[in-house]
Enzyme design. Structure first.
Site, short mmCIF file in Angstrom:
data_model
loop_
_atom_site.label_atom_id
_atom_site.label_comp_id
_atom_site.label_asym_id
_atom_site.label_seq_id
_atom_site.Cartn_x
_atom_site.Cartn_y
_atom_site.Cartn_z
CG ASN A 6 -3.59 -38.72 -17.43
OD1 ASN A 6 -4.68 -38.69 -17.99
ND2 ASN A 6 -2.49 -38.32 -18.03
CG HIS A 9 -7.33 -42.59 -21.72
ND1 HIS A 9 -7.30 -42.10 -23.01
CD2 HIS A 9 -6.05 -42.87 -21.40
CE1 HIS A 9 -6.06 -42.09 -23.44
NE2 HIS A 9 -5.27 -42.55 -22.49
CG HIS A 42 -1.56 -34.49 -22.94
ND1 HIS A 42 -0.87 -35.51 -23.56
CD2 HIS A 42 -1.18 -33.35 -23.58
CE1 HIS A 42 -0.12 -35.01 -24.53
NE2 HIS A 42 -0.30 -33.71 -24.57
NE ARG A 44 -2.66 -36.70 -26.75
CZ ARG A 44 -1.57 -37.14 -27.38
NH1 ARG A 44 -1.19 -36.61 -28.53
NH2 ARG A 44 -0.85 -38.12 -26.86
NE ARG A 48 -5.19 -37.85 -29.91
CZ ARG A 48 -4.08 -38.58 -30.03
NH1 ARG A 48 -3.89 -39.62 -29.26
NH2 ARG A 48 -3.17 -38.27 -30.91
CD GLU A 69 0.79 -35.91 -19.45
OE1 GLU A 69 0.78 -36.20 -20.67
OE2 GLU A 69 0.52 -36.71 -18.57
CB THR A 100 2.83 -39.53 -24.17
OG1 THR A 100 1.74 -38.65 -23.93
CG2 THR A 100 4.10 -38.74 -24.36
CD GLU A 150 5.29 -37.94 -15.69
OE1 GLU A 150 4.75 -36.82 -15.59
OE2 GLU A 150 4.72 -38.96 -16.12
CG HIS A 190 3.44 -43.82 -20.43
ND1 HIS A 190 3.10 -44.94 -21.14
CD2 HIS A 190 2.90 -42.78 -21.10
CE1 HIS A 190 2.41 -44.59 -22.20
NE2 HIS A 190 2.25 -43.28 -22.19
N1 PXP Z 1 2.71 -39.47 -17.60
C1 PXP Z 1 2.69 -38.97 -18.86
C2 PXP Z 1 3.68 -37.92 -19.24
C3 PXP Z 1 1.73 -39.41 -19.79
O1 PXP Z 1 1.70 -38.91 -21.03
C4 PXP Z 1 0.77 -40.38 -19.38
C5 PXP Z 1 -0.27 -40.85 -20.35
O2 PXP Z 1 -1.13 -39.84 -20.67
C6 PXP Z 1 0.84 -40.85 -18.05
C7 PXP Z 1 1.84 -40.39 -17.20
C8 PXP Z 1 -0.14 -41.85 -17.53
O3 PXP Z 1 0.02 -43.05 -18.23
P1 PXP Z 1 -1.04 -44.21 -18.05
O4 PXP Z 1 -2.35 -43.71 -18.60
O5 PXP Z 1 -0.46 -45.33 -18.84
O6 PXP Z 1 -1.13 -44.50 -16.58
#
Ligand code: PXP
Length: 239
Positions: A6, A9, A42, A44, A48, A69, A100, A150, A190
């Site tokens: 992902n 960030h 994601h 949004r 953001r 996402e 999330t 998920e 997550h």
């Molecule tokens: N899965 C989902 C549905 C998420 O919203 C996120 C965070 O954006 C992640 C996985 C990845 O989480 P992390 O950044 O904590 O690895």
């Protein structure tokens, strides 16, 4: 267990200065080169971090798999229909949250989630629902036609004591087996990082794919994208 990265960030950091660097698309392509099985973003409603431009470029350039996402939002459903990601993962979305927070409450929102799934299916998009490891949520997901779930691993990731982690892992394992029995694919994510993945990989046979963002991006700042992704892949493989 496949690894999807992902890159949200990377975009957060870019947007902090309102400039073009660091570019989440470049990070995604480097992660793919390092062996990642796919990329997650994601989009949004408030844009953001990931912006529409990122999504369209990723659609054109990725050679593996794009997991979008998204919230059950009319605007984002229309965008998904244009880019047709390999997977759309439906998540709850709140304006004030840092990330999330918790899974989607499918049971309380059957009509809305079902309508979103149907619209995405009409565009030939497979749909995953981000939910807690809860049998009732899994049954509801199946009932309205989800292809994947998920499992939210935030609770597992936040526990400090080993015995709490193991107990939560068991809950996730039971949920994953239940979803598999119903014929759904099972992803998870997550808060997974270079430490807790060593325990989490015990679910190698139950979980198809993990989605990891923050930990890999944080490590890549110090060691580079290639090494950060390869180290995570090695841990998943138990090396
Ligand atoms: N899965 C989902 C549905 C998420 O919203 C996120 C965070 O954006 C992640 C996985 C990845 O989480 P992390 O950044 O904590 O690895």
């Amino acid at each position: 267990m496949r690894l999807c990265i992902n890159v949200d960030h990377v975009a957060t950091l870019r947007n902090a200065r309102g400039e073009t660097q660091p570019d989440p698309v470049t990070f995604a392509l480097m992660a793919e080169e390092a062996g990642a099985d796919g990329v997650v973003v994601h989009l949004r409603e408030d844009r953001r971090h990931i912006k529409d431009r990122d999504l369209y470029l990723l659609r054109d350039l990725l050679k593996t798999k794009l997991d979008l996402e998204m919230a059950c939002s009319d605007e984002i459903i229309k965008i998904a229909g244009k880019i047709v990601p390999e997977l759309a993962t439906l998540v709850p979305e709140k304006r004030q949250e840092l990330t999330t927070e918790g899974g989607l409450n499918v049971l309380d929102n059957m009509a809305m989630v079902s309508d979103t799934i149907n619209r995405l299916h009409d565009s030939d998009i497979k749909v995953s629902l981000f939910i807690e490891p809860d049998i009732n949520q899994i049954d509801a997901s199946k009932e309205i036609g989800a292809d994947f779930i998920e499992i939210h691993t935030g609770v597992f990731a936040n526990y400090v004591r080993e015995e709490d982690k193991i107990e939560e892992l068991e809950r996730i394992s039971i949920a994953a087996k239940h979803a598999k029995k119903l014929g759904m694919g099972v992803n998870a994510g997550h808060g997974l990082n270079y430490h807790n993945i060593k325990l989490f990989r015990e679910l190698n046979n139950e979980i198809d794919e993990v989605s990891i963002g923050h930990a890999v991006i944080a490590k890549a700042l110090f060691v580079g994208v290639d090494r950060a992704v390869k180290e995570m892949l090695e841990l998943i493989e138990g090396k």
